[in-house]
Design an enzyme around this catalytic site. Structure first.
Site, PDB file in Angstrom:
ATOM      1  N   HIS A  38       2.825  -3.169   6.784  1.00 37.58           N
ATOM      2  CA  HIS A  38       1.780  -2.178   6.508  1.00 37.58           C
ATOM      3  C   HIS A  38       1.765  -1.105   7.587  1.00 37.58           C
ATOM      4  O   HIS A  38       2.584  -1.116   8.508  1.00 37.58           O
ATOM      5  CB  HIS A  38       0.402  -2.861   6.472  1.00 37.58           C
ATOM      6  CG  HIS A  38       0.193  -3.773   5.301  1.00 37.58           C
ATOM      7  ND1 HIS A  38      -0.684  -3.485   4.295  1.00 37.58           N
ATOM      8  CD2 HIS A  38       0.754  -4.959   4.985  1.00 37.58           C
ATOM      9  CE1 HIS A  38      -0.653  -4.467   3.393  1.00 37.58           C
ATOM     10  NE2 HIS A  38       0.211  -5.372   3.798  1.00 37.58           N
ATOM     11  N   GLU A  62       1.446   3.593   2.946  1.00 32.92           N
ATOM     12  CA  GLU A  62       1.849   3.054   4.250  1.00 32.92           C
ATOM     13  C   GLU A  62       3.370   2.920   4.211  1.00 32.92           C
ATOM     14  O   GLU A  62       3.917   1.984   3.651  1.00 32.92           O
ATOM     15  CB  GLU A  62       1.123   1.728   4.504  1.00 32.92           C
ATOM     16  CG  GLU A  62      -0.388   1.942   4.530  1.00 32.92           C
ATOM     17  CD  GLU A  62      -1.202   0.648   4.543  1.00 32.92           C
ATOM     18  OE1 GLU A  62      -0.626  -0.430   4.785  1.00 32.92           O
ATOM     19  OE2 GLU A  62      -2.416   0.738   4.310  1.00 32.92           O
ATOM     20  N   HIS A  86       0.879  -1.165   0.000  1.00 30.52           N
ATOM     21  CA  HIS A  86       0.000   0.000   0.000  1.00 30.52           C
ATOM     22  C   HIS A  86       0.924   1.225   0.000  1.00 30.52           C
ATOM     23  O   HIS A  86       1.636   1.466   0.982  1.00 30.52           O
ATOM     24  CB  HIS A  86      -0.916  -0.006   1.232  1.00 30.52           C
ATOM     25  CG  HIS A  86      -1.942  -1.099   1.171  1.00 30.52           C
ATOM     26  ND1 HIS A  86      -2.400  -1.766   2.281  1.00 30.52           N
ATOM     27  CD2 HIS A  86      -2.587  -1.631   0.097  1.00 30.52           C
ATOM     28  CE1 HIS A  86      -3.295  -2.679   1.890  1.00 30.52           C
ATOM     29  NE2 HIS A  86      -3.417  -2.608   0.580  1.00 30.52           N
ATOM     30  N   GLU A 122       1.398  -4.577  11.012  1.00 35.05           N
ATOM     31  CA  GLU A 122       0.931  -3.186  10.966  1.00 35.05           C
ATOM     32  C   GLU A 122       1.795  -2.417  11.947  1.00 35.05           C
ATOM     33  O   GLU A 122       1.741  -2.645  13.147  1.00 35.05           O
ATOM     34  CB  GLU A 122      -0.543  -3.120  11.384  1.00 35.05           C
ATOM     35  CG  GLU A 122      -1.478  -3.964  10.527  1.00 35.05           C
ATOM     36  CD  GLU A 122      -1.873  -3.275   9.219  1.00 35.05           C
ATOM     37  OE1 GLU A 122      -1.532  -2.082   9.048  1.00 35.05           O
ATOM     38  OE2 GLU A 122      -2.513  -3.921   8.376  1.00 35.05           O
TER      39      GLU A 122
HETATM   40 ZN   LIG Z   1      -1.920  -1.849   4.246  1.00 36.82          ZN
END
Ligand SMILES: [Zn+2]
Ligand SMILES: *[C@@H]1O[C@H](CO)[C@@H](O)[C@H](O)[C@H]1NC(C)=O
Ligand SMILES: *[C@@H]1O[C@H](CO)[C@@H](O)[C@H](O)[C@H]1NC(C)=O
Ligand SMILES: *[C@@H]1O[C@H](CO)[C@@H](O)[C@H](O)[C@H]1NC(C)=O
Ligand SMILES: *[C@@H]1O[C@H](CO)[C@@H](O)[C@H](O)[C@H]1NC(C)=O
Ligand SMILES: *[C@@H]1O[C@H](CO)[C@@H](O)[C@H](O)[C@H]1NC(C)=O
Length: 443
Positions: A190, A86, A83, A281
């Site tokens: 992420h 990110e 992404h 994350e």
């Molecule tokens: Zn992501």
């Protein structure tokens, strides 16, 4: 004089520190190329393909034998920035690269790691998205998707339902890359939350969705892996630090129970590439100001290293036929944890199985022969930088080194599609019935 110059020459690459700011494509390329030049004996830089806009998808490999696989040395990978907005993972991987290459020969732990592991690092899977972000934002900004507006973490084939999307160049490049190595362990990085999430991201009643989760047969290993990362990160381990009301005690969560998604990369790795992958994350804010990067590095450095070491969990070895020839494409599975697409030996006859300490039965299957069972006992945790080594000699006669790659074939996606959800009510009893039979037959 000459000696002084030699010493200066040796030391110079070590003093050049990567700065804590965001590196755009050109600067990232320059850094990766400089590392590959300065540390040529332990690195290998290559591009696995190009983005929609023609940017290279760079991978830097770090290892004692960086250019090719060696028998017994497991392949590990990190992928960040799929992404594009990110951004913390992208910079963390650049700092990880610098830390690894400058610590080789100086720090015993990193030296052991480089000796025993081939580490593939892809700082950006979506370079177009990163460059497209106009205004850095903590929440969604343009740049999450690739240049064709596709979310790359929804773009892979899905095991549970048809994912009829146009496969993007970045996704295709990763899918092809996965075929070229026997990756064993991986994480994709992420932002926008602070948690270590493990498969599955999608599911059916057979994997537990009636209980709002979707678990793999290797759930104990996945929870351990996620916990290994989270527990070394002082923020992540506290759980729910971003105040988004997620139920993530100790900073780990099952992907489906967080929210179901179709076409994700971690499920794809586990099901089709024999590679255990989790999703990390790293920051509540997707694209934080660069002043925050030193703190993120301090909080993630130990986790990033400790997680790589987990590629040495469990058992590994080669499967040989009676004549001592390594046997590619033999199915090697652990009893009671069968994968829906069976895991197979690579072209060197090697297998790698991530397992926690305990006793297991390894089941090797070759078409036309009875399954060959081998008992293994994985010892308690050690800082050995090697899984238990167990070569398996099959007592079969004849030439077996030409097992067709597709026997029995991995079913066509969606793999679980024929498990009707309305029959779920009858599932537990069928399951109990099968377990009883299993118990009677094998205990
Ligand atoms: Zn992501
Ligand atoms: C590579 O070596 C050169 C010359 O010693 C140095 O100037 C440069 O900073 C080094 N770069 C990296 C990334 O190690
Ligand atoms: C790593 O490998 C190098 C080169 O093969 C060897 O000299 C060194 O002793 C090894 N170090 C460790 C810590 O395994
Ligand atoms: C997939 O999508 C394409 C284009 O939207 C459509 O033509 C095709 O019928 C779809 N295939 C399936 C199996 O649904
Ligand atoms: C071994 O694997 C084969 C093929 O997957 C399977 O049919 C058989 O039941 C397994 N045996 C045991 C004891 O797990
Ligand atoms: C340490 O690693 C070697 C392989 O390099 C393996 O044979 C041995 O069993 C391991 N020892 C322990 C205690 O895990």
């Amino acid at each position: 004089m000459d000696r002084a110059r030699l010493w200066l020459g040796l030391l110079l690459p070590l003093v050049a520190a990567l700065d804590f700011r965001y590196h755009h494509q050109a600067e990232m390329e320059a850094f990766l190329k400089a590392v590959a030049r300065n540390y040529s004996s332990i690195t290998h830089l290559h591009s696995i393909g190009k983005s929609v806009r023609g940017r290279n998808l760079w991978v830097l490999v770090v290892g004692r034998f960086p250019k090719e696989h060696r028998i017994g040395i497991p392949e590990f990978k990190y992928v960040a920035n799929m992404h594009g907005d990110e951004t913390v993972g992208r910079e963390m991987l650049l700092h990880l690269i610098e830390y690894l290459v400058t610590s080789d020969g100086r720090d015993p732990e990193v030296t052991h790691l480089i000796n025993s592991t081939r580490i593939h690092i892809m700082p950006s899977m979506n370079p177009d998205g990163f460059e497209a972000v106009k205004k850095p934002d903590c929440f969604y900004s343009n740049g999450r998707e690739n240049s064709n507006d596709y979310d790359l973490n929804r773009n892979f084939p899905d095991a549970f339902e048809l994912n009829n999307v146009s496969r993007q160049p970045e996704t295709v490049a990763v899918m092809e890359w996965l075929k070229t190595e026997t990756f064993v362990l991986s994480a994709n990085l992420h932002g926008g939350a602070l948690v270590a999430s493990y498969p599955f991201d999608n599911g059916v009643p057979a994997t537990g969705t009636l209980h709002f989760r979707s678990l793999t047969p290797d759930d104990d290993v996945f929870q351990y892996l996620a916990h290994t990362y989270a527990s070394k990160n002082p923020d992540m381990k506290k759980g729910d630090q971003c105040k988004n009301k997620m139920n993530s005690p100790n900073g780990i969560i099952n992907g489906y129970s967080w929210y179901p998604l179709k076409g994700g990369m971690q499920d794809y790795n586990y099901i089709w590439a024999q590679c255990f992958e989790i999703t990390l994350e790293l920051s509540c804010c997707k694209y934080p100001p660069e002043e925050k990067l030193p703190v993120f590095w301090n909080f993630n450095k130990a986790s990033l290293i400790e997680y790589i070491k987990q590629v040495h969990l469990g058992v590994k070895g080669q499967v040989f036929d009676q004549n001592g020839n390594p046997l590619p494409n033999a199915i090697v599975e652990v009893q009671d944890r069968k994968h829906i697409c069976p895991y197979r030996t690579n072209k060197f006859g090697e297998y790698y199985l991530l397992l926690l300490p305990g006793s297991y039965i390894i089941n090797v299957t070759v078409p036309g022969h009875d399954p060959h069972l081998t008992k293994v006992v994985i010892p308690g945790k050690s800082q050995n930088f090697s899984a238990l080594k167990k070569d398996i000699l099959l007592p079969f006669r004849g030439q077996l080194d030409s097992i067709p790659e597709s026997s029995p074939s991995c079913p066509v996606a969606p793999l679980y599609g024929d498990v009707p959800s309305h029959s779920a009510a009858s599932k537990p009893s069928l399951f109990l019935f099968l377990m009883t039979i299993f118990y009677i037959l094998f205990k």
